[in-house]
Design a protein around this motif. Structure first.
Motif, short mmCIF file in Angstrom:
data_model
loop_
_atom_site.label_atom_id
_atom_site.label_comp_id
_atom_site.label_asym_id
_atom_site.label_seq_id
_atom_site.Cartn_x
_atom_site.Cartn_y
_atom_site.Cartn_z
N GLN A 101 48.75 56.06 49.95
CA GLN A 101 47.61 57.83 49.90
C GLN A 101 46.34 57.38 51.14
N THR A 102 46.02 56.85 51.61
CA THR A 102 45.18 56.78 52.74
C THR A 102 45.02 55.82 53.31
N GLY A 103 45.74 55.09 53.35
CA GLY A 103 46.25 53.76 54.64
C GLY A 103 44.65 52.48 54.49
N ALA A 104 44.14 53.64 53.60
CA ALA A 104 42.78 51.39 53.40
C ALA A 104 43.68 50.81 52.97
N ARG A 105 42.85 49.29 53.27
CA ARG A 105 43.34 48.64 52.35
C ARG A 105 41.93 47.93 51.49
N PHE A 106 42.22 47.09 50.33
CA PHE A 106 41.12 47.25 50.18
C PHE A 106 41.64 45.39 49.28
N ILE A 107 41.19 44.56 48.98
CA ILE A 107 41.40 43.04 47.61
C ILE A 107 41.46 43.78 46.60
N HIS A 108 42.49 43.21 45.32
CA HIS A 108 42.35 43.57 44.62
C HIS A 108 41.74 42.24 43.87
N ILE A 109 40.81 42.63 43.14
CA ILE A 109 40.69 41.27 42.06
C ILE A 109 41.08 41.76 40.50
N PRO A 110 42.15 41.23 40.20
CA PRO A 110 42.86 41.09 38.25
C PRO A 110 41.18 40.64 37.88
N TYR A 111 41.27 40.98 36.04
CA TYR A 111 40.54 40.60 35.53
C TYR A 111 41.42 40.31 34.12
N LYS A 112 40.43 39.64 33.28
CA LYS A 112 41.46 39.57 31.80
C LYS A 112 40.80 40.60 31.27
N GLY A 113 41.20 41.81 31.54
CA GLY A 113 40.93 42.84 30.68
C GLY A 113 40.21 44.16 31.45
N ASP A 114 40.11 45.29 30.80
CA ASP A 114 38.73 46.37 31.64
C ASP A 114 37.79 45.57 31.25
N THR A 115 37.10 44.86 30.42
CA THR A 115 35.73 45.03 30.19
C THR A 115 35.60 43.97 31.04
N PRO A 116 35.55 42.94 31.60
CA PRO A 116 35.07 41.84 32.54
C PRO A 116 35.17 42.63 33.35
#
Length: 339
Positions: free
Chosen positions: A190-205
């Motif tokens: 929606q904005t054109g900004a670019r970020f790095i996605h860091i996936p974790y094994k669950g919401d808590t970590p």
């Protein structure tokens, strides 16, 4: 009060058409299918409520409480079985292949029913056609949060930084293909900004590393992030619900900060295998709606950060189809792949 996710005008038109068609289909099916005779169903037989996640999560906890109450209403036992794996699609596949006799239900969430199928490639079932919608249980709003030491005071500040330094700032999620990742991707689209996605094994970590400033921000479930916001350890820039939250009256919605179609709520719902008799679906829907009014269930939902919804099977069906189309487009536009 029933809550729907905001969509584009085309999806809104599609939703209205789906609701009208669903209503007509329901009337036709009720006219063609005789009511269940007394004792036909459930006739004391055990009903299995499948949760496609490990025990202890909000889908599991709320599901067990609702299942207990509909068991009491039906005069039988409703047992909960956790069949976790593959972002919820293992449990969903198991229910999709079950006999459509009212003795197997799927207590699930938006992930397996509207997001994961577009990431997983070919599944052994159709995530819409293989199921009979029963009822929406509730929705979980999220908030865009960042560590208290981060310099960004508004969503506009964060977006500006994401444009000025594309690929430098990182956001956390509970894993690839989760609704948390989808919101980060939607923000970028929606904005054109670019970020790095860091996936974790669950919401808590993921939340822990956001608190520890290892990543710049994340979209977090309100119930998990709220205590940290109130303690001053996290800063909330916006909420993803359609309206401001009573607990955070000064935090704007994403819509208020310029994200017009950014209403995202993680719904939880109940489905049965396709072709389950409509009389059974209607009775289950009736008992689930009644269970959602139970003061103990209301109190539990408040603790879990879930807004109870209820409503008709047709409303759930329309919601699922609209969200499936929405996230399919986001996934396609972002070229997101399951990893």
């Amino acid at each position: 009060m029933t809550t729907f996710l905001a969509t584009t005008p085309s999806l809104q038109r599609a939703r209205r058409g789906l609701l009208a068609a669903a209503g007509a289909a329901l009337l036709a099916s009720l006219g063609a299918t005789p009511a269940l005779a007394q004792g036909d169903w459930p006739a004391g037989k055990v009903i299995t409520w499948v949760v496609p996640y490990p025990p202890g999560g909000s889908t599991d906890v709320l599901g067990r409480n609702v299942a207990q109450r509909i068991g009491t209403a039906l005069g039988t036992n409703v047992i909960v079985e956790n069949k976790a794996g593959a972002t919820g699609t293992i449990g969903a596949a198991w229910v999709a292949k079950a006999a459509p006799d009212g003795y197997t239900l799927l207590g699930t969430s938006i992930g397996p029913q509207a997001i994961a199928p577009h990431l997983m490639g070919k599944l052994p079932y159709d995530h819409i056609a293989a199921f009979e919608p029963v009822a929406i249980l509730g929705t979980i709003p999220h908030m865009l949060v960042l560590g208290a030491k981060q310099p960004f005071k508004t969503v506009a500040d964060l977006v500006a930084a994401g444009k000025a330094q594309p690929g430098k700032l990182a956001y956390a999620s509970g894993g690839n293909g989760t609704i948390l990742q989808m919101q980060g991707e939607l923000l970028q689209q929606q904005t054109g900004a670019r970020f790095i996605h860091i996936p974790y094994k669950g919401d808590t970590p993921a939340l822990q590393d956001t608190l520890g400033e290892q990543v710049q921000f994340m979209f977090a479930p309100v119930a998990a992030a709220l205590p940290h916001v109130q303690a001053g350890k996290l800063r909330a820039l916006a909420v993803t619900s359609a309206k401001r939250l009573p607990a955070l009256p000064d935090v704007p919605t994403m819509g208020e900060v310029g994200m017009k179609d950014f209403v995202v709520e993680q719904w939880q719902a109940v489905f049965a295998p396709a072709k389950t008799p409509q009389a059974v679906v209607q009775r289950l829907n009736q008992d689930i709606n009644q269970a959602l009014k139970d003061p103990a269930v209301v109190a539990l939902a408040d603790k879990l950060g879930i807004s109870l919804v209820g409503g008709t099977p047709q409303q759930l069906g329309a919601l699922q189809k609209a969200d499936s189309a929405k996230w399919a487009q986001v996934i396609k536009d972002g070229n997101i792949k399951a990893e």
